[in-house]
Design an enzyme around this catalytic site. Sequence first.
Site, PDB file in Angstrom:
ATOM      1  N   SER A 260       4.751  -1.340   3.993  1.00 11.21           N
ATOM      2  CA  SER A 260       4.900  -2.719   4.464  1.00 11.21           C
ATOM      3  C   SER A 260       4.958  -3.659   3.274  1.00 11.21           C
ATOM      4  CB  SER A 260       3.714  -3.122   5.344  1.00 11.21           C
ATOM      5  OG  SER A 260       3.506  -2.190   6.361  1.00 11.21           O
TER       6      SER A 260
ATOM      7  N   GLN B  15       0.840  -1.198   0.000  1.00  5.55           N
ATOM      8  CA  GLN B  15       0.000   0.000   0.000  1.00  5.55           C
ATOM      9  C   GLN B  15       0.877   1.251   0.000  1.00  5.55           C
ATOM     10  OE1 GLN B  15      -1.807   0.699   3.787  1.00  5.55           O
ATOM     11  NE2 GLN B  15      -3.586   1.717   2.921  1.00  5.55           N
ATOM     12  N   GLY B  16       0.815   2.021  -1.057  1.00  7.36           N
ATOM     13  CA  GLY B  16       1.635   3.223  -1.154  1.00  7.36           C
ATOM     14  C   GLY B  16       0.828   4.476  -0.865  1.00  7.36           C
ATOM     15  N   TYR B  17       0.573   4.732   0.418  1.00  9.75           N
ATOM     16  CA  TYR B  17      -0.145   5.950   0.811  1.00  9.75           C
ATOM     17  C   TYR B  17       0.838   6.946   1.433  1.00  9.75           C
ATOM     18  CZ  TYR B  17      -4.939   4.010   0.435  1.00  9.75           C
ATOM     19  OH  TYR B  17      -6.123   3.495   0.003  1.00  9.75           O
ATOM     20  N   SER B  18       1.443   6.537   2.588  1.00  9.58           N
ATOM     21  CA  SER B  18       2.220   7.486   3.395  1.00  9.58           C
ATOM     22  C   SER B  18       3.446   8.012   2.666  1.00  9.58           C
ATOM     23  CB  SER B  18       2.689   6.814   4.680  1.00  9.58           C
ATOM     24  OG  SER B  18       1.613   6.220   5.336  1.00  9.58           O
TER      25      SER B  18
ATOM     26  N   GLU C 187      -9.012  -1.493   5.746  1.00  4.44           N
ATOM     27  CA  GLU C 187      -7.760  -1.612   6.510  1.00  4.44           C
ATOM     28  C   GLU C 187      -8.059  -1.594   8.006  1.00  4.44           C
ATOM     29  OE1 GLU C 187      -4.796   1.396   5.757  1.00  4.44           O
ATOM     30  OE2 GLU C 187      -3.303   0.311   6.928  1.00  4.44           O
TER      31      GLU C 187
HETATM   32  C1  FAD Z   1       3.323  -1.074  11.385  1.00  5.95           C
HETATM   33  C2  FAD Z   1       3.028   0.004  10.384  1.00  5.95           C
HETATM   34  C3  FAD Z   1       2.748  -0.344   9.068  1.00  5.95           C
HETATM   35  C4  FAD Z   1       2.484   0.655   8.141  1.00  5.95           C
HETATM   36  N1  FAD Z   1       2.271   0.255   6.855  1.00  5.95           N
HETATM   37  C5  FAD Z   1       2.016   1.195   5.922  1.00  5.95           C
HETATM   38  C6  FAD Z   1       1.841   0.815   4.568  1.00  5.95           C
HETATM   39  O1  FAD Z   1       1.925  -0.357   4.221  1.00  5.95           O
HETATM   40  N2  FAD Z   1       1.594   1.777   3.664  1.00  5.95           N
HETATM   41  C7  FAD Z   1       1.485   3.096   4.011  1.00  5.95           C
HETATM   42  O2  FAD Z   1       1.209   3.907   3.131  1.00  5.95           O
HETATM   43  N3  FAD Z   1       1.682   3.504   5.297  1.00  5.95           N
HETATM   44  C8  FAD Z   1       1.954   2.580   6.250  1.00  5.95           C
HETATM   45  N4  FAD Z   1       2.169   2.964   7.555  1.00  5.95           N
HETATM   46  C9  FAD Z   1       2.185   4.393   7.880  1.00  5.95           C
HETATM   47  C10 FAD Z   1       1.008   4.846   8.728  1.00  5.95           C
HETATM   48  O3  FAD Z   1      -0.161   4.899   7.969  1.00  5.95           O
HETATM   49  C11 FAD Z   1       1.393   6.200   9.314  1.00  5.95           C
HETATM   50  O4  FAD Z   1       2.490   5.969  10.189  1.00  5.95           O
HETATM   51  C12 FAD Z   1       0.258   6.838  10.103  1.00  5.95           C
HETATM   52  O5  FAD Z   1      -0.761   7.244   9.233  1.00  5.95           O
HETATM   53  C13 FAD Z   1       0.738   8.036  10.954  1.00  5.95           C
HETATM   54  O6  FAD Z   1       1.430   8.947  10.152  1.00  5.95           O
HETATM   55  P1  FAD Z   1       2.898   9.484  10.549  1.00  5.95           P
HETATM   56  O7  FAD Z   1       3.759   8.281  10.861  1.00  5.95           O
HETATM   57  O8  FAD Z   1       3.351  10.399   9.468  1.00  5.95           O
HETATM   58  O9  FAD Z   1       2.731  10.257  11.896  1.00  5.95           O
HETATM   59  P2  FAD Z   1       2.236  11.773  12.087  1.00  5.95           P
HETATM   60  O10 FAD Z   1       1.052  12.022  11.227  1.00  5.95           O
HETATM   61  O11 FAD Z   1       3.422  12.667  11.917  1.00  5.95           O
HETATM   62  O12 FAD Z   1       1.774  11.764  13.574  1.00  5.95           O
HETATM   63  C14 FAD Z   1       2.716  11.788  14.669  1.00  5.95           C
HETATM   64  C15 FAD Z   1       1.906  11.856  15.960  1.00  5.95           C
HETATM   65  O13 FAD Z   1       1.117  13.054  15.989  1.00  5.95           O
HETATM   66  C16 FAD Z   1      -0.252  12.749  16.188  1.00  5.95           C
HETATM   67  N5  FAD Z   1      -1.116  13.649  15.403  1.00  5.95           N
HETATM   68  C17 FAD Z   1      -0.929  14.021  14.115  1.00  5.95           C
HETATM   69  N6  FAD Z   1      -1.947  14.827  13.723  1.00  5.95           N
HETATM   70  C18 FAD Z   1      -2.781  14.947  14.793  1.00  5.95           C
HETATM   71  C19 FAD Z   1      -4.012  15.627  15.012  1.00  5.95           C
HETATM   72  N7  FAD Z   1      -4.613  16.362  14.066  1.00  5.95           N
HETATM   73  N8  FAD Z   1      -4.588  15.506  16.234  1.00  5.95           N
HETATM   74  C20 FAD Z   1      -4.014  14.767  17.223  1.00  5.95           C
HETATM   75  N9  FAD Z   1      -2.852  14.110  17.076  1.00  5.95           N
HETATM   76  C21 FAD Z   1      -2.246  14.187  15.871  1.00  5.95           C
HETATM   77  C22 FAD Z   1      -0.409  11.305  15.714  1.00  5.95           C
HETATM   78  O14 FAD Z   1      -1.496  10.632  16.339  1.00  5.95           O
HETATM   79  C23 FAD Z   1       0.913  10.704  16.133  1.00  5.95           C
HETATM   80  O15 FAD Z   1       0.862  10.320  17.482  1.00  5.95           O
HETATM   81  C24 FAD Z   1       2.460   2.011   8.514  1.00  5.95           C
HETATM   82  C25 FAD Z   1       2.750   2.363   9.829  1.00  5.95           C
HETATM   83  C26 FAD Z   1       3.040   1.378  10.761  1.00  5.95           C
HETATM   84  C27 FAD Z   1       3.371   1.800  12.155  1.00  5.95           C
END
Ligand code: FAD
Length: 402
Positions: free
Chosen positions: A160, A125-128, A243
């Site tokens: 992932s 999944q290529g989102y982040s 998901e």
């Molecule tokens: C095990 C694992 C597998 C993953 N697999 C994939 C994958 O296959 N494909 C993919 O695309 N992504 C994947 N991800 C990424 C995942 O979707 C992101 O890590 C997640 O959406 C959080 O984004 P970020 O890491 O940029 O954190 P950030 O968005 O930078 O957030 C950091 C912290 O700030 C808090 N925060 C941010 N904004 C707010 C707000 N408005 N209000 C309150 N708190 C806030 C968050 O809750 C978090 O605690 C994976 C992540 C993990 C841990």
Amino acid sequence: MDLRLGEKYEAFRSEVRAFLREHWPLRGADAQLAPERQEKLFRERALARGYVYRGFPRLYGGSEQAPDALEDMILDQEFRTAGAPRDIRGIGPAMLAPTLLDCGSEEQRIRFIPPTLRGDLRWCQGYSEPGAGSDLAALSSRAVLDGDSWRIDGHKIWTSEAQSADYMFGLFRTEPDAPKHAGISYLLIDMRSKGIEVRPLRQMTGGADFNEVFFSDVRIPADSIVGRRGEGWKVSRSTLKHERNLIGDPRYLRNSFDSLVELARRSQRNGRPALEDSSVRQRLAEIEGYVCSQEYSGQRQFSAALRGQELATLLPILMNKLYSTDAMQRITRLAFDLLGGDGLVAPVAEEYGMASQLRTSGGWVAQYMFAIANSIAGGASNIQRNIIGERGLGLPRDPRAK
Ligand SMILES: Cc1cc2nc3c(=O)[nH]c(=O)nc-3n(C[C@H](O)[C@H](O)[C@H](O)COP(=O)(O)OP(=O)(O)OC[C@H]3O[C@@H](n4cnc5c(N)ncnc54)[C@H](O)[C@@H]3O)c2cc1C
């Protein structure tokens, strides 16, 4: 309260039990096959009986059964008791396949769903992106339509399984001048395409099934788009719903809880099995409360969906994700306490997230670490709380980033 299911469903349960007695574990020459092959063979037989991939039409490799929450619950219970494999879970079958049912073209469904359900085609999944996680709509990787192909440039992160996936489903900005949520398209990308580089990211478990993916001048056919151009956000909502369902799957929680009870039975407290210790029993009872509430909430949600109550199902899905990941942390915390010193010295299991790994100390240590990551994957807990608060409780909206 009368919790009996009635004659019709008890007959269904007997039929399922008889099927499992006859077919799992496999017998004779079939039992000599490699475990993966055995699972595949068994799944084919279960599919023919209408017990797996029930929501998918036959044309796309499913068993096309009328939705029935109680039959589904019975199948879950009986397959789990027999230790028999049911639907393959994971990114492809649980997220992409239902999204293609919701939003894909007929050609895409026929081409991609059957091999995905069989486990022959693996997805990532290529989102982040580095600047787009919780604020996913801020993504900036680009796809430009150039004749009969898309040209892609950009950078994804936390992908992932990208190292072993055949295809990626991802979000790319196709209309850079459109407002943030518009101008994004949902594309299916062959991971062997020229110009894709996958770089592993090491996790605290020691494993590296997370990656960064770099795209430079990657070309894919123009018909690789799911849904309409610029409407990828809508398509991605469908995948995200599936998901969160995958992460919040109560079956996973129940399997892990069963393994925890087994661990308490094997571990010692003051020279006796930990399962006999009153403080351990109390914590187990508390955790099982969470597991049960997840199971019942899942059933409630499923019945609501059957009645076509789409809106009513959104919040329970978010709550499932939030509470399941929280319950998983409670499970692994107790496991860690039961392991004691063993937990500190056990080599971390290489694979995690698999109930089968929860028989070893290393499996539990890896699961303990994974439980923390799982509260972030698929939308961090804070974000789930925000949406539940805003849409469920009607609280004022959080100020949004521009
Ligand atoms: C095990 C694992 C597998 C993953 N697999 C994939 C994958 O296959 N494909 C993919 O695309 N992504 C994947 N991800 C990424 C995942 O979707 C992101 O890590 C997640 O959406 C959080 O984004 P970020 O890491 O940029 O954190 P950030 O968005 O930078 O957030 C950091 C912290 O700030 C808090 N925060 C941010 N904004 C707010 C707000 N408005 N209000 C309150 N708190 C806030 C968050 O809750 C978090 O605690 C994976 C992540 C993990 C841990």
